[in-house]
Design an enzyme around this catalytic site. Structure first.
Site, PDB file in Angstrom:
ATOM      1  N   HIS A 290       0.827  -1.197   0.000  1.00 57.05           N
ATOM      2  CA  HIS A 290       0.000   0.000   0.000  1.00 57.05           C
ATOM      3  C   HIS A 290       0.870   1.259   0.000  1.00 57.05           C
ATOM      4  O   HIS A 290       1.960   1.263   0.558  1.00 57.05           O
ATOM      5  CB  HIS A 290      -0.907   0.014   1.233  1.00 57.05           C
ATOM      6  CG  HIS A 290      -1.832  -1.159   1.278  1.00 57.05           C
ATOM      7  ND1 HIS A 290      -2.289  -1.695   2.461  1.00 57.05           N
ATOM      8  CD2 HIS A 290      -2.385  -1.913   0.297  1.00 57.05           C
ATOM      9  CE1 HIS A 290      -3.092  -2.714   2.199  1.00 57.05           C
ATOM     10  NE2 HIS A 290      -3.160  -2.872   0.899  1.00 57.05           N
TER      11      HIS A 290
ATOM     12  N   TYR B 196       0.493   1.026  14.021  1.00 55.41           N
ATOM     13  CA  TYR B 196       1.325   1.983  13.315  1.00 55.41           C
ATOM     14  C   TYR B 196       0.778   3.387  13.393  1.00 55.41           C
ATOM     15  O   TYR B 196      -0.423   3.606  13.429  1.00 55.41           O
ATOM     16  CB  TYR B 196       1.616   1.569  11.875  1.00 55.41           C
ATOM     17  CG  TYR B 196       0.488   1.032  11.036  1.00 55.41           C
ATOM     18  CD1 TYR B 196      -0.051   1.781  10.008  1.00 55.41           C
ATOM     19  CD2 TYR B 196       0.005  -0.262  11.233  1.00 55.41           C
ATOM     20  CE1 TYR B 196      -1.058   1.281   9.211  1.00 55.41           C
ATOM     21  CE2 TYR B 196      -1.002  -0.775  10.437  1.00 55.41           C
ATOM     22  CZ  TYR B 196      -1.533   0.011   9.422  1.00 55.41           C
ATOM     23  OH  TYR B 196      -2.531  -0.495   8.631  1.00 55.41           O
TER      24      TYR B 196
ATOM     25  N   ASP C 239      -6.194  -6.457  -2.653  1.00 54.73           N
ATOM     26  CA  ASP C 239      -4.766  -6.728  -2.781  1.00 54.73           C
ATOM     27  C   ASP C 239      -4.490  -7.816  -3.821  1.00 54.73           C
ATOM     28  O   ASP C 239      -3.508  -7.763  -4.553  1.00 54.73           O
ATOM     29  CB  ASP C 239      -4.168  -7.116  -1.431  1.00 54.73           C
ATOM     30  CG  ASP C 239      -4.033  -5.925  -0.486  1.00 54.73           C
ATOM     31  OD1 ASP C 239      -4.132  -4.770  -0.950  1.00 54.73           O
ATOM     32  OD2 ASP C 239      -3.839  -6.156   0.722  1.00 54.73           O
TER      33      ASP C 239
ATOM     34  N   LYS D 162       4.881   6.132   7.814  1.00 62.57           N
ATOM     35  CA  LYS D 162       4.378   5.181   8.809  1.00 62.57           C
ATOM     36  C   LYS D 162       5.500   4.756   9.748  1.00 62.57           C
ATOM     37  O   LYS D 162       6.638   4.572   9.320  1.00 62.57           O
ATOM     38  CB  LYS D 162       3.807   3.937   8.129  1.00 62.57           C
ATOM     39  CG  LYS D 162       2.599   4.217   7.265  1.00 62.57           C
ATOM     40  CD  LYS D 162       2.117   2.974   6.551  1.00 62.57           C
ATOM     41  CE  LYS D 162       0.926   3.305   5.659  1.00 62.57           C
ATOM     42  NZ  LYS D 162       0.536   2.161   4.832  1.00 62.57           N
TER      43      LYS D 162
END
Length: 190
Positions: A62, A132, A170, A72
């Site tokens: 991603h 995260y 995905d 992130k």
């Protein structure tokens, strides 16, 4: 805290100092001062995410369009994951390359990836829990994916492809070449 830059510029592995005694362990998995000392800037936190996955779940690759992108700071608080950073920045000397770190609840390592990098992880154990911090909020109009099984990227996942569990999004994700042709990839800026 011990910090190691990964082979992808803009990505680091962070290993905290863990204090343990008969009660258990304590560690700081993120501090602004520690982060700023290696990244050269603060991490603006606009969103915090938590993902729980069973063994074999593969999430990613991603990325968010730049600007503003989405940096992130990732850790695994339960179980273990194979955490992958992919350089998807056109013009980067490491474009199309990847690096990985095993994050788990024993080492307490974290990975930081700057804006413009792709991110994926594979849960190695049931109930693997990934937390995260994100520099920007999720924006579905600017969020994209590259197929994590794209042979051109060649990520060496530590499970056979038939054992992997991917979301429909995905699984149907375009290849890196297709995302490049669509003009969605960020540019390398150093």
């Amino acid at each position: 805290m011990n910090v190691r830059e990964l082979s992808i510029p803009g990505a680091w592995e962070i290993t905290p100092t863990v204090h343990s005694d008969d009660r258990g362990v304590f560690f700081e998995w993120f501090t602004d001062a520690g982060f700023s000392s290696f990244a050269g800037h603060s991490l603006p936190v606009a969103q915090a995410n938590c993902s729980v996955s069973r063994a074999g779940v593969l999430r990613g690759v991603h990325f968010a369009q730049v600007p503003p992108g989405q940096a992130k700071y990732v850790t695994c608080v339960r179980g273990s994951v194979f955490d992958v950073v992919v350089d998807i920045r056109t013009g980067s000397p490491t474009f199309g390359q990847w690096d990985a770190v095993t994050l788990d609840d024993q080492s307490h390592r974290a990975v930081y990836l700057a804006e413009g990098l792709g991110h994926a992880f594979l849960a190695l154990q049931d109930h693997s829990t990934v937390s995260y911090l994100c520099s920007t909020e999720y924006d579905p109009q600017r969020e994209h994916t590259v197929n994590a099984l794209d042979p051109a990227v060649g990520i060496a996942w530590p499970m056979t492809p038939g054992d992997l569990v991917l979301s429909e999004r995905d699984r149907a994700a375009p290849t890196l070449e297709q995302v490049l042709a669509a003009g969605l990839l960020p540019e390398w800026e150093r």
